[in-house]
Motif scaffolding. Structure first.
Motif, mmCIF file in Angstrom:
data_model
loop_
_atom_site.group_PDB
_atom_site.id
_atom_site.type_symbol
_atom_site.label_atom_id
_atom_site.label_comp_id
_atom_site.label_asym_id
_atom_site.label_seq_id
_atom_site.Cartn_x
_atom_site.Cartn_y
_atom_site.Cartn_z
ATOM 1 N N ASP A 584 0.844 -1.197 0.000
ATOM 2 C CA ASP A 584 0.000 0.000 0.000
ATOM 3 C C ASP A 584 0.881 1.248 0.000
ATOM 4 O O ASP A 584 2.107 1.165 0.066
ATOM 5 N N GLU A 585 0.242 2.419 -0.058
ATOM 6 C CA GLU A 585 0.990 3.666 -0.187
ATOM 7 C C GLU A 585 1.922 3.900 0.994
ATOM 8 O O GLU A 585 3.058 4.351 0.815
ATOM 9 N N SER A 586 1.465 3.590 2.185
ATOM 10 C CA SER A 586 2.303 3.843 3.361
ATOM 11 C C SER A 586 3.540 2.958 3.346
ATOM 12 O O SER A 586 4.643 3.391 3.713
ATOM 13 N N GLU A 587 3.379 1.698 2.890
ATOM 14 C CA GLU A 587 4.534 0.806 2.806
ATOM 15 C C GLU A 587 5.507 1.264 1.728
ATOM 16 O O GLU A 587 6.723 1.215 1.911
ATOM 17 N N LEU A 588 4.972 1.705 0.596
ATOM 18 C CA LEU A 588 5.825 2.187 -0.483
ATOM 19 C C LEU A 588 6.584 3.443 -0.073
ATOM 20 O O LEU A 588 7.749 3.633 -0.428
ATOM 21 N N ALA A 589 5.927 4.306 0.690
ATOM 22 C CA ALA A 589 6.553 5.563 1.100
ATOM 23 C C ALA A 589 7.721 5.342 2.053
ATOM 24 O O ALA A 589 8.536 6.249 2.264
ATOM 25 N N GLU A 590 7.833 4.167 2.647
ATOM 26 C CA GLU A 590 8.941 3.869 3.553
ATOM 27 C C GLU A 590 10.241 3.595 2.803
ATOM 28 O O GLU A 590 11.325 3.615 3.392
ATOM 29 N N VAL A 591 10.139 3.347 1.505
ATOM 30 C CA VAL A 591 11.317 3.010 0.707
ATOM 31 C C VAL A 591 12.170 4.257 0.509
ATOM 32 O O VAL A 591 11.661 5.367 0.327
ATOM 33 N N GLU A 592 13.482 4.063 0.546
ATOM 34 C CA GLU A 592 14.415 5.168 0.357
ATOM 35 C C GLU A 592 14.142 5.882 -0.970
ATOM 36 O O GLU A 592 13.970 5.246 -2.007
ATOM 37 N N ASP A 593 14.088 7.224 -0.924
ATOM 38 C CA ASP A 593 13.869 8.078 -2.090
ATOM 39 C C ASP A 593 12.469 7.962 -2.680
ATOM 40 O O ASP A 593 12.216 8.441 -3.784
ATOM 41 N N VAL A 594 11.539 7.321 -1.979
ATOM 42 C CA VAL A 594 10.156 7.239 -2.433
ATOM 43 C C VAL A 594 9.286 8.007 -1.439
ATOM 44 O O VAL A 594 9.094 7.571 -0.314
ATOM 45 N N GLY A 595 8.788 9.139 -1.858
ATOM 46 C CA GLY A 595 7.917 9.934 -0.997
ATOM 47 C C GLY A 595 6.468 9.614 -1.250
ATOM 48 O O GLY A 595 6.115 8.670 -1.960
ATOM 49 N N GLY A 596 5.595 10.427 -0.675
ATOM 50 C CA GLY A 596 4.166 10.176 -0.781
ATOM 51 C C GLY A 596 3.649 10.235 -2.199
ATOM 52 O O GLY A 596 2.832 9.408 -2.610
ATOM 53 N N THR A 597 4.129 11.198 -2.979
ATOM 54 C CA THR A 597 3.636 11.346 -4.353
ATOM 55 C C THR A 597 4.026 10.153 -5.211
ATOM 56 O O THR A 597 3.194 9.579 -5.931
ATOM 57 N N VAL A 598 5.303 9.754 -5.135
ATOM 58 C CA VAL A 598 5.755 8.602 -5.927
ATOM 59 C C VAL A 598 5.065 7.328 -5.452
ATOM 60 O O VAL A 598 4.683 6.474 -6.260
ATOM 61 N N ALA A 599 4.865 7.200 -4.155
ATOM 62 C CA ALA A 599 4.176 6.019 -3.619
ATOM 63 C C ALA A 599 2.767 5.921 -4.214
ATOM 64 O O ALA A 599 2.312 4.834 -4.594
ATOM 65 N N ARG A 600 2.070 7.054 -4.300
ATOM 66 C CA ARG A 600 0.714 7.052 -4.866
ATOM 67 C C ARG A 600 0.756 6.649 -6.339
ATOM 68 O O ARG A 600 -0.060 5.833 -6.791
ATOM 69 N N ILE A 601 1.730 7.177 -7.101
ATOM 70 C CA ILE A 601 1.826 6.865 -8.532
ATOM 71 C C ILE A 601 2.131 5.386 -8.743
ATOM 72 O O ILE A 601 1.542 4.726 -9.613
ATOM 73 N N VAL A 602 3.054 4.846 -7.937
ATOM 74 C CA VAL A 602 3.398 3.424 -8.066
ATOM 75 C C VAL A 602 2.190 2.552 -7.741
ATOM 76 O O VAL A 602 1.889 1.571 -8.439
ATOM 77 N N ARG A 603 1.481 2.920 -6.676
ATOM 78 C CA ARG A 603 0.298 2.152 -6.283
ATOM 79 C C ARG A 603 -0.751 2.181 -7.390
ATOM 80 O O ARG A 603 -1.351 1.144 -7.734
ATOM 81 N N GLU A 604 -0.989 3.356 -7.973
ATOM 82 C CA GLU A 604 -1.988 3.481 -9.035
ATOM 83 C C GLU A 604 -1.595 2.662 -10.260
ATOM 84 O O GLU A 604 -2.453 2.067 -10.917
#
Length: 721
Positions: A584-604
């Motif tokens: 999910d977005e919160s898990e993706l946002a924990e990755v180095e150099d991945v912020g909230g915006t990129v996490a949302r795009i990857v999830r979508e």
């Protein structure tokens, strides 16, 4: 022989004054087979020198000595002698045009970084630059320079609107050329640049043992217009402007195609100079003079001025004369003339502190919007483009202009039939600046469905995106190109033209279809320009891409905002593709150099139904390899930072990946935090210099292997992935 009348030795770059083929040459040659070999070699040597001189006079000086037909006869005779007697043609001017097709553009490191120049259209910023220069040259730290502090001369030259390149000469012979790239590394365009007739294959005068020069490749305005006319007549899309035409041409892999286009080059800066005890030029002005002595084309509008007032006056005069020039410029460049002062001023991480670009205001013209079309990009972003009644904007015929996005259409209120003002953003990209006369009364109605695949269009603020994902035809071609690119799975043989050909033939209508090509070998081999060997080579490349590392597979999918570095971080964090897809977005946002915006795009991207269906189908053929996660990582290289330069026995990416897997860091530039610079074959000079400046130990590949052995690791690796 006597000196040719009207020619002084000091005016010649490549031939002696007594060369019989300079002025009014006798072209009534006896048959080649009537010459003894020694006579043929002597005549060929004279012809080579004369052809080089004529090339320089015609292309660099614009002062031809002989008629075109006479030149052609001299050139033909030289070719005839070389072929008849099997003469060594290495370095001959007969070899400088066309002749080969390259597989790809290699990346090379520059001799020294090719930095940018700070720029502004404001006069006040130019004066601020001058005040800082005089203050620092004068050795003061005051807010204002003291009276008489820092006496500074400037050279002023046009700011060419072309493609910056590095030219390298060894012992006076052309050795290499590269695009600017990221400033430290660029594309190797040696063979493409070799076709530019104003660039000599051998320098005249008394060149140093090693010379690196910065230049600007461009297409003359008159030649650009003629070339575009020919493209239209052939039913091809015209180039938008000369700079795009030059850049696109120089990156062509077919060198014969490059030679057919009218490229030229101005040289203006010495990047590297090595010649025993002989010093390099002490001023910018001397550099230009000596480059001219070597036969390199320099610009005749450069001036040496005594202060900033004269520099500003130069820029204003050049702005008025701009339309009379046969090359595109978008401002002037003001440089501190004294090289020693330049060295004292130094650089920032991205720009020279001794130079400033005083830009011209963007041009603008008025025309009518004939139609609006919507283009679909690789990521699904929809970009509206205005098709215009052709208009001349600063010497370039513009027939289309970007409208950026539906939000911009609404802001402008633009529609088909409106009279609009067009400008060139940054003096390069045509765009609609404003509506001068609205004839429609309302903005263009942006489509609710993708014009290519019919999928629903979603808005994200001012932007619009096709939801068709990898099933959209427009996105698919670009997705396949990206999937096969060096930034993806590096499947050789799947460039833009071949992908388009495969799509038109119905052989590849989705990414998974790549892996069905072995079953359609005969159809593939039967395509125009292919054959069995090409088909087998592509099939072998595809088969080799069935078990890619997870990071490479993620990068190949073309997830928006996910490049190679982010893909590696995602792979190391989650370990498996399934874990990435379901995060999910919160898990993706924990990755180095991945912020909230990129996490949302990857999830979508991964939850998009069309994308998910394509990936599921793709996984029938592809098995991405699991990546080691931090919990499983070893720490043999913990805390160590490596930088690599030059070619290793295995790809540098493998060395960087190995370092990362075992707790170390691999970075692209040397700093005080670097522990080791690893030097392979044909390294660049800048990283060595940085290592020396920062007292960083330098080791060769064997030394690197020894470091790893001491920590229980192997290089080259024993396929430990």
């Amino acid at each position: 022989m006597t000196d040719a009348p009207g020619l002084d030795a000091e005016d010649l770059r490549f031939a002696e004054p007594d060369n019989p083929y300079l002025l009014d040459p006798d072209t009534d040659f006896p048959p080649a087979d009537s010459l003894a070999r020694e006579e043929a070699e002597e005549q060929a040597a004279l012809l080579r020198a004369a052809v080089r001189e004529h090339d320089h006079r015609y292309y660099a000086e614009n002062e031809p000595l002989i008629a075109d037909r006479t030149y052609d006869r001299l050139f033909e005779r030289l070719v005839e002698l070389e072929e008849a007697f099997g003469l060594d043609v290495d370095g001959s001017p007969t070899q400088s045009v066309g002749g080969t097709t390259l597989d790809e553009l290699e990346t090379v490191e520059h001799v020294v970084p090719m930095l940018s120049i700070d720029q502004s259209v404001e006069e006040a910023d130019v004066r601020e630059f001058d005040a800082r220069v005089r203050r620092e040259v004068g050795g003061r730290g005051d807010a204002e320079p003291a009276a008489g502090a820092g006496d500074v001369e400037y050279t002023c030259e046009p700011k060419f609107d072309g493609l910056s390149v590095e030219l390298v000469y060894d012992d006076g012979r052309y050795a290499r050329a590269a695009t600017r790239g990221d400033g430290r590394e660029g594309d190797d365009v040696t063979e493409q640049v070799r076709t530019i007739r104003s660039i000599p294959d051998r320098l005249g005068g008394d060149p140093p043992e090693f010379l690196a020069v910065r230049g600007e490749v461009y297409i003359p305005r008159d030649a650009f217009q003629e070339h575009n006319r020919e493209r239209v007549e052939r039913g091809e899309e015209p180039f938008a402007n000369p700079r795009n035409a030059a850049a696109g041409t120089l990156r062509q892999l077919d060198v014969n195609a490059v030679a057919a286009r009218p490229l030229d080059c101005f040289c203006y800066d010495v990047l590297g100079w090595e010649d025993g005890g002989r010093d390099s030029p002490a001023t910018q002005w001397e550099e230009l003079s000596i480059l001219d002595d070597f036969g390199l084309k320099t610009n005749d509008r450069v001036e040496l001025v005594g202060d900033v007032e004269d520099a500003i006056d130069y820029r204003n005069r050049l702005l008025e004369e701009r339309e009379d020039l046969n090359y595109e410029i978008d401002g002037t460049v003001i440089k501190v003339n004294d090289v020693e002062q330049c060295e004292r001023l130094g650089t920032t991480a991205r720009s020279y502190r001794w130079a400033f670009a005083y830009k011209f205001p963007a041009r603008a013209e008025v025309t009518t919007v004939e139609d609006v079309v919507v283009q679909v990009g690789r990521t699904g972003r929809l970009t509206p483009v205005a098709l215009l009644d052709p208009v001349d904007v600063g010497g370039v015929t513009v027939s289309r202009a970007t409208l950026h996005n539906p939000g911009e259409i609404e802001r402008l209120g633009v529609n088909v039939g409106d009279v609009v003002r067009v400008k060139r953003a940054g003096d390069v990209i045509p765009q609609v600046a404003e509506v001068v006369e609205s004839r429609s009364g309302e903005p263009y109605p942006f489509p609710d469905a993708c014009p290519v695949c019919g999928s629903e269009v979603e808005r994200d603020g001012p932007l619009a995106f096709c939801t068709g994902g990898l099933t959209c035809g427009a996105q698919l071609e670009r997705a396949i190109e990206h999937y096969a690119s060096r930034g993806g799975l590096d499947i050789e043989g799947l460039g833009e033209e071949s992908v388009e050909q495969l799509r038109e033939a119905g052989l590849v209508e989705s990414l998974p279809d790549l892996y069905r090509l072995p079953d359609r070998r005969e159809e593939l081999a039967g395509l125009e320009g292919w054959g069995e060997t090409s088909a087998d080579n592509l099939i072998a490349e595809v088969e080799a891409a069935r078990e890619p590392p997870l990071a490479e597979f993620l990068a190949a999918l073309g997830v928006p905002e996910v490049g190679g570095a982010t893909a590696r971080n995602l792979a190391r964090h989650f370990g498996t593709l399934e874990a990435v897809r379901t995060a999910d977005e919160s898990e993706l946002a924990e990755v180095e150099d991945v912020g909230g915006t990129v996490a949302r795009i990857v999830r979508e991207f991964f939850t998009n139904e069309e994308n998910a269906a394509v990936i599921d189908e793709l996984l029938r053929f592809v098995s991405p390899q699991e990546a080691e996660t931090p919990a499983g990582d070893a720490d043999e290289l913990d805390g160590l930072t490596f930088v690599f330069t030059g070619a290793l026995t295995r790809p540098r990416s493998e060395a960087e990946e190995l370092v990362g897997r075992h707790g170390g860091n691999a970075t692209g530039s040397v700093s005080g935090n670097t522990d080791y610079l690893v030097v392979g074959e044909d390294p660049g000079a800048s990283k060595r210099a940085d290592a020396e400046a920062n007292d960083v130990p330098v080791v060769d590949e064997e030394g690197f292997a020894e470091l790893l052995r001491e920590r229980g690791l192997d290089w080259p690796p024993n396929d430990e992935r």
